[in-house]
Design a protein around this motif. Structure first.
Motif, PDB file in Angstrom:
ATOM      1  N   PRO A 150       0.802  -1.224   0.000  1.00  0.00           N
ATOM      2  CA  PRO A 150       0.000   0.000   0.000  1.00  0.00           C
ATOM      3  C   PRO A 150       0.834   1.273   0.000  1.00  0.00           C
ATOM      4  CG  PRO A 150      -0.978  -1.601   1.487  1.00  0.00           C
ATOM      5  CD  PRO A 150       0.328  -2.183   1.028  1.00  0.00           C
ATOM      6  N   GLU A 151       1.991   1.244   0.680  1.00  0.00           N
ATOM      7  CA  GLU A 151       2.833   2.440   0.697  1.00  0.00           C
ATOM      8  C   GLU A 151       3.337   2.780  -0.703  1.00  0.00           C
ATOM      9  OE1 GLU A 151       2.693   0.505   4.612  1.00  0.00           O
ATOM     10  OE2 GLU A 151       3.214  -0.220   2.600  1.00  0.00           O
ATOM     11  N   ALA A 154       0.432   4.177  -2.682  1.00  0.00           N
ATOM     12  CA  ALA A 154       0.163   5.568  -2.306  1.00  0.00           C
ATOM     13  C   ALA A 154       1.102   6.519  -3.036  1.00  0.00           C
ATOM     14  CB  ALA A 154       0.303   5.738  -0.796  1.00  0.00           C
ATOM     15  N   ARG A 155       2.354   6.120  -3.206  1.00  0.00           N
ATOM     16  CA  ARG A 155       3.296   6.943  -3.979  1.00  0.00           C
ATOM     17  C   ARG A 155       2.850   7.022  -5.442  1.00  0.00           C
ATOM     18  NH1 ARG A 155       9.082   4.619  -3.648  1.00  0.00           N
ATOM     19  NH2 ARG A 155       9.547   6.509  -4.861  1.00  0.00           N
ATOM     20  N   GLU A 158       0.007   9.376  -6.617  1.00  0.00           N
ATOM     21  CA  GLU A 158       0.289  10.796  -6.839  1.00  0.00           C
ATOM     22  C   GLU A 158       0.508  11.116  -8.311  1.00  0.00           C
ATOM     23  OE1 GLU A 158       3.584  11.789  -4.366  1.00  0.00           O
ATOM     24  OE2 GLU A 158       2.558  11.235  -2.498  1.00  0.00           O
ATOM     25  N   LEU A 178      -5.690   0.644   1.251  1.00  0.00           N
ATOM     26  CA  LEU A 178      -5.672   1.351  -0.034  1.00  0.00           C
ATOM     27  C   LEU A 178      -6.775   2.404  -0.090  1.00  0.00           C
ATOM     28  CD1 LEU A 178      -5.058  -1.670  -2.448  1.00  0.00           C
ATOM     29  CD2 LEU A 178      -3.438   0.157  -1.911  1.00  0.00           C
ATOM     30  N   SER A 181      -5.736   5.309   2.297  1.00  0.00           N
ATOM     31  CA  SER A 181      -4.527   6.089   2.054  1.00  0.00           C
ATOM     32  C   SER A 181      -4.388   6.636   0.641  1.00  0.00           C
ATOM     33  CB  SER A 181      -3.288   5.225   2.360  1.00  0.00           C
ATOM     34  OG  SER A 181      -3.223   4.097   1.506  1.00  0.00           O
ATOM     35  N   THR A 182      -5.295   6.278  -0.262  1.00  0.00           N
ATOM     36  CA  THR A 182      -5.209   6.773  -1.643  1.00  0.00           C
ATOM     37  C   THR A 182      -6.577   7.269  -2.114  1.00  0.00           C
ATOM     38  OG1 THR A 182      -5.819   4.804  -2.946  1.00  0.00           O
ATOM     39  CG2 THR A 182      -3.581   4.866  -2.053  1.00  0.00           C
TER      40      THR A 182
END
Length: 296
Positions: A150-151, A154-155, A158, A178, A181-182
């Motif tokens: 997920p990290e 998230a990047r 963007e 997900l 955080s997104t």
């Protein structure tokens, strides 16, 4: 927050690729597209796992995408599978899909070479850098050997081209993260988990069973979104039973192609190393289709 990539919410059909005598049967492919459009399908996704993309030549891969785009003629969106474990090949296929008019691309996590999280980020970011098409990421650790964390997602979220993710890790915790955080449209990559994923914030599915029952899959999503939970659960149980009794007979897409043959839509032929159903499995398939009231 509002999600992006809403054009890929709801039911997307993971389209099978018909073969006959070892060659792609483009006439049958057109029939499948028309059959889906006649049933209200909003998004078609050719050249994924269900479309046997690993055994398509580069030329076949491109032509299948082009034929689906041409046949839909704007009546449905086309989410073209253009992923690869070679970034250069994914870029080439994605540029082709953009040239012929696809509406977006499905980009699978690189398989076999097992890149790091940084390698996966660089892979998807490079595709986004050189191609303008909206991109749906596809996380399926069981086939690719790596989980797109997920990290990392998230990047990637963007990037303006990254609008959605097909999540097939089997983890509702990961789906929840997900969604939290997104702002991506999160859709299921497993038919049996579509309803549970809707319950934690997912917005649809890229569906195998929708090759046979697209209206039922969309009806389940609609019922959930309209608060008709009993109706959504009832349809889920029908589809769950169909998936287990039919799609569980062999590896995807062997059973679904056999079912399409039973419906008179295309041959059940698959390419090695896949092999067809045995006669007893075919009998089980016919029984499952009859019990689910699936017909052309």
């Amino acid at each position: 927050m509002a999600t992006k990539g809403r054009l890929f919410a709801g039911c997307t059909v993971a389209l099978a690729t018909p073969f006959r005598d070892g060659q792609v049967d483009y006439d049958a492919l057109k029939r499948l597209v028309e059959w889906q459009i006649a049933r209200g399908t909003a998004v078609l996704s050719p050249c994924g796992t269900t479309g046997e993309s690993p055994t398509l030549s580069h030329e076949e891969h491109e032509k299948v995408i082009a034929v689906v785009v041409e046949t839909t003629a704007g009546r449905a969106k086309v989410l073209a599978g253009t992923g690869s474990n070679a970034t250069s090949e994914a870029i080439s296929l994605t540029k082709f899909a953009q040239r012929v008019g696809a509406d977006g691309t499905l980009q699978v996590t690189p398989y076999y070479n097992r890149p790091t999280q940084e390698g996966m980020y660089a892979h998807f970011a490079r595709i986004a850098e050189v191609c303008d098409l909206p991109m749906m990421l596809y996380n399926i650790p069981s086939r690719c050997g790596r989980n797109l964390e997920p990290e990392t997602v998230a990047r990637l979220a963007e990037l303006p081209q990254v609008v959605a993710i097909k999540e097939a890790s089997g983890s509702l915790d990961q789906v929840s993260e997900l969604v939290r955080s997104t702002n991506l449209t999160v859709v299921s990559g497993d038919d049996s988990l579509t309803l549970p994923m809707l319950a934690v914030g997912g917005e649809g599915v890229v569906s195998v069973v929708a090759n046979l029952a697209p209206q039922r899959v969309q009806a389940m999503i609609d019922a959930f979104q309209q608060g008709q939970l009993a109706e959504a659960r009832a349809i889920h149980q029908e589809l769950f039973t169909l998936s287990r009794n039919l799609l569980g007979l062999s590896v995807n897409p062997v059973p679904v192609k056999a079912a399409l043959e039973e419906l008179g839509l295309c041959s059940s032929e698959v390419r090695l190393p896949l092999t067809g159903l045995t006669p007893p499995q075919r009998d089980q398939l016919r029984k499952a289709l009859a019990e689910a009231r699936i017909q052309a």
